[in-house]
Design an enzyme around this catalytic site. Structure first.
Site, PDB file in Angstrom:
ATOM      1  CB  CYS A   9      -0.903   0.003   1.230  1.00  0.00           C
ATOM      2  SG  CYS A   9      -2.053   1.410   1.259  1.00  0.00           S
ATOM      3  CB  CYS A  63      -5.851  -0.490   4.449  1.00  0.00           C
ATOM      4  SG  CYS A  63      -5.478   0.087   2.779  1.00  0.00           S
ATOM      5  NE  ARG A  73      -0.547   5.041   8.788  1.00  0.00           N
ATOM      6  CZ  ARG A  73      -1.840   4.972   9.106  1.00  0.00           C
ATOM      7  NH1 ARG A  73      -2.233   5.242  10.336  1.00  0.00           N
ATOM      8  NH2 ARG A  73      -2.738   4.623   8.197  1.00  0.00           N
ATOM      9  CG  HIS A 128      -1.780  -1.127   5.937  1.00  0.00           C
ATOM     10  ND1 HIS A 128      -2.334  -0.106   6.687  1.00  0.00           N
ATOM     11  CD2 HIS A 128      -1.878  -0.724   4.650  1.00  0.00           C
ATOM     12  CE1 HIS A 128      -2.729   0.862   5.882  1.00  0.00           C
ATOM     13  NE2 HIS A 128      -2.469   0.514   4.640  1.00  0.00           N
ATOM     14  CG  ASP A 163      -0.703   3.968   5.348  1.00  0.00           C
ATOM     15  OD1 ASP A 163      -1.914   4.054   5.639  1.00  0.00           O
ATOM     16  OD2 ASP A 163       0.206   4.374   6.098  1.00  0.00           O
TER      17      ASP A 163
HETATM   18 ZN    ZN Z   1      -3.454   1.207   2.940  1.00  0.00          ZN
END
Ligand code: ZN
Length: 212
Positions: A44, A103, A48, A100, A46
């Protein structure tokens, strides 16, 4: 984002180069010669979930593709190009889809809100919901349902990887190629291996099997 941050990252880069060169004066010279990563990571976007950091991988270890909600969309030329290069040129042994918990893309797919053009990307995740509607609708607790949806989304993406002509051709050519599905816990740092394993196109539903 402040200007300070921008200055800081330029400075960080200089320090990082210095540190690497102190350890090995040929570090960048050697790295620049070639890459033979054993792993393609599909994760992803993302911020993090940084691919290399969470698995302790060094530059040169992981070929990376990231998009919102770690999707394997069969008409996505970007993903197909990365996959083709990783499998057929770099000869990676493992392709890993890492989703994750928490998400935002998967969360958006559970809602009816329109966010913008991304609605059309999120729609692919909604298809996963429709596919597993019975199981997901039966989970009363919304957070548990969200977590399960994240896991099922990863499983579907691994299955969609196996359906690609690229992966099927590699298997039929006798290439060693393992597909895996993981979920990363934002609040624990640990990954969970979902145990979805495909190693030949016999593992696919008849209708998807290609004779290449
Ligand atoms: Zn995500």
């Amino acid at each position: 984002m402040s200007n300070d941050f921008y200055e800081k990252i330029l400075d960080n880069n200089k320090k990082w180069v210095e540190t690497q060169l102190k350890i090995d004066v040929n570090y960048f010279k050697d790295l620049s010669q070639t890459q033979t990563p054993p792993l393609l990571w599909i994760g992803c976007s993302d911020s993090r979930v940084p691919a290399n950091e969470i698995i302790g991988a060094k530059p040169g270890d992981v070929f990376v593709h990231r998009n919102i909600a770690n999707m394997v969309v069969h008409s996505d030329m970007n993903m197909l190009s990365v996959l083709d290069y990783a499998v057929n040129v770099l000869k990676v042994k493992h392709v890993l889809v890492c989703g994750h918990y928490g998400c935002g893309g998967v969360k958006a797919a559970m809602s009816n809100d329109s966010i913008g053009i991304i609605d059309n990307w999120i729609r692919h995740i909604k298809d996963v919901y429709r596919h597993h509607k019975g199981e997901l609708d039966d989970i009363e607790n919304e957070n548990e349902r969200f977590n399960r949806f994240v896991e099922l989304n990863v499983k579907e993406q691994v299955s969609d990887l196996a359906k690609t002509s690229i992966v099927q051709a590699a298997w039929q050519n006798g290439q060693e190629l393992y597909l895996h599905g993981w979920v990363y816990g934002l609040n624990s740092g640990f990954v969970t291996d979902l145990g979805v394993n495909y190693s030949s196109n016999d593992d696919l539903d008849d209708v998807y099997q290609l004779n290449i």
